[in-house]
Design a protein around this motif. Sequence first.
Motif, PDB file in Angstrom:
ATOM      1  N   MET A 101       0.812  -1.238   0.144  1.00  0.00           N
ATOM      2  CA  MET A 101       0.094   0.065   0.014  1.00  0.00           C
ATOM      3  C   MET A 101       0.922   1.405  -0.087  1.00  0.00           C
ATOM      4  N   THR A 102       0.397   2.303  -0.489  1.00  0.00           N
ATOM      5  CA  THR A 102       1.101   3.479  -0.705  1.00  0.00           C
ATOM      6  C   THR A 102       0.075   4.717  -0.151  1.00  0.00           C
ATOM      7  N   HIS A 103       0.432   5.418   0.627  1.00  0.00           N
ATOM      8  CA  HIS A 103      -0.448   6.676   1.164  1.00  0.00           C
ATOM      9  C   HIS A 103       0.247   7.941   0.978  1.00  0.00           C
ATOM     10  N   VAL A 104      -0.342   8.957   0.089  1.00  0.00           N
ATOM     11  CA  VAL A 104       0.025  10.172  -0.276  1.00  0.00           C
ATOM     12  C   VAL A 104      -0.541  11.260   0.523  1.00  0.00           C
ATOM     13  N   VAL A 105       0.103  12.190   1.075  1.00  0.00           N
ATOM     14  CA  VAL A 105      -0.695  13.655   1.643  1.00  0.00           C
ATOM     15  C   VAL A 105      -0.027  14.607   1.497  1.00  0.00           C
ATOM     16  N   VAL A 106      -0.762  15.376   0.587  1.00  0.00           N
ATOM     17  CA  VAL A 106       0.051  16.889   0.334  1.00  0.00           C
ATOM     18  C   VAL A 106      -0.708  17.825   1.119  1.00  0.00           C
ATOM     19  N   THR A 107       0.123  18.599   1.561  1.00  0.00           N
ATOM     20  CA  THR A 107      -0.745  19.996   2.426  1.00  0.00           C
ATOM     21  C   THR A 107       0.433  20.985   2.167  1.00  0.00           C
ATOM     22  N   LYS A 108      -0.438  22.344   2.318  1.00  0.00           N
ATOM     23  CA  LYS A 108       0.495  23.509   2.178  1.00  0.00           C
ATOM     24  C   LYS A 108       0.594  23.947   3.596  1.00  0.00           C
ATOM     25  N   ASP A 109       2.179  24.281   3.837  1.00  0.00           N
ATOM     26  CA  ASP A 109       2.669  24.522   5.014  1.00  0.00           C
ATOM     27  C   ASP A 109       3.431  25.749   5.087  1.00  0.00           C
ATOM     28  N   GLU A 110       2.786  26.707   5.618  1.00  0.00           N
ATOM     29  CA  GLU A 110       3.175  28.327   5.319  1.00  0.00           C
ATOM     30  C   GLU A 110       3.465  28.606   3.929  1.00  0.00           C
ATOM     31  N   ASP A 111       4.733  28.880   3.542  1.00  0.00           N
ATOM     32  CA  ASP A 111       5.338  28.980   2.093  1.00  0.00           C
ATOM     33  C   ASP A 111       5.648  28.021   1.275  1.00  0.00           C
ATOM     34  N   LYS A 112       5.635  26.792   1.901  1.00  0.00           N
ATOM     35  CA  LYS A 112       6.087  25.292   1.375  1.00  0.00           C
ATOM     36  C   LYS A 112       4.953  24.319   1.087  1.00  0.00           C
ATOM     37  N   THR A 113       5.239  23.541   0.256  1.00  0.00           N
ATOM     38  CA  THR A 113       4.151  22.363   0.147  1.00  0.00           C
ATOM     39  C   THR A 113       4.842  20.965   0.900  1.00  0.00           C
ATOM     40  N   GLN A 114       4.333  20.378   1.673  1.00  0.00           N
ATOM     41  CA  GLN A 114       4.701  19.348   2.405  1.00  0.00           C
ATOM     42  C   GLN A 114       4.134  18.051   1.705  1.00  0.00           C
ATOM     43  N   VAL A 116       4.031  13.920   2.087  1.00  0.00           N
ATOM     44  CA  VAL A 116       4.233  12.958   3.225  1.00  0.00           C
ATOM     45  C   VAL A 116       3.778  11.456   2.450  1.00  0.00           C
ATOM     46  N   LEU A 117       4.733  10.730   2.198  1.00  0.00           N
ATOM     47  CA  LEU A 117       4.732   9.467   1.507  1.00  0.00           C
ATOM     48  C   LEU A 117       4.793   8.183   2.372  1.00  0.00           C
ATOM     49  N   LEU A 118       3.820   7.400   2.539  1.00  0.00           N
ATOM     50  CA  LEU A 118       4.188   5.949   3.348  1.00  0.00           C
ATOM     51  C   LEU A 118       4.135   4.913   2.399  1.00  0.00           C
ATOM     52  N   VAL A 119       4.919   3.810   2.462  1.00  0.00           N
ATOM     53  CA  VAL A 119       4.636   2.780   1.669  1.00  0.00           C
ATOM     54  C   VAL A 119       5.201   1.645   2.502  1.00  0.00           C
ATOM     55  N   GLY A 120       4.158   0.641   2.528  1.00  0.00           N
ATOM     56  CA  GLY A 120       4.130  -0.675   3.236  1.00  0.00           C
ATOM     57  C   GLY A 120       3.432  -1.783   2.817  1.00  0.00           C
ATOM     58  N   THR A 121       3.176  -2.705   3.679  1.00  0.00           N
ATOM     59  CA  THR A 121       2.178  -3.924   3.528  1.00  0.00           C
ATOM     60  C   THR A 121       0.783  -3.595   4.111  1.00  0.00           C
ATOM     61  N   ASN A 122      -0.006  -4.232   3.510  1.00  0.00           N
ATOM     62  CA  ASN A 122      -1.338  -4.248   4.000  1.00  0.00           C
ATOM     63  C   ASN A 122      -1.526  -5.049   5.183  1.00  0.00           C
TER      64      ASN A 122
END
Length: 122
Positions: A101-114, A116-122
């Motif tokens: 499984m892969t989970h991607v979270v993309v958020t705005k953090d002040e003046d940058k975009t953050q 977060v990627l997680l890759v693992g097994t179900n």
Amino acid sequence: MNPRLLGFALVLCALFLVVPALAQVDYPEDLKGVVAQYPGSQVEMAMKTPQGSHVVLTTSDPPQKAYAYYKEALTKAGWETEMEMTHKEGQQGHWKKGDKMTHVVVTKDEDKTQIVLLVGTN
């Protein structure tokens, strides 16, 4: 200003500039096999656990552009979308391929975009 104090201040300034560069974290090898690092992004943190790998990246690109990059790359690589969500702070998605499984979270953090990627097994 006292020359000794000036010299000490210059050394401190140099340390604040050099130490972060020496602490640069690399994009994890096992993540490279799943999806490439977002172009031009900086690795802020990477961690390996028994459940998988996690990485936090930052970029100056807008969150929508970063999320679209991962969505397209994972889909082209045969990952199946299980969930996607758009919220005030950004976007996130969950993909599955076999027992991985892969989970991607993309958020705005002040003046940058953050990113977060997680890759693992179900």
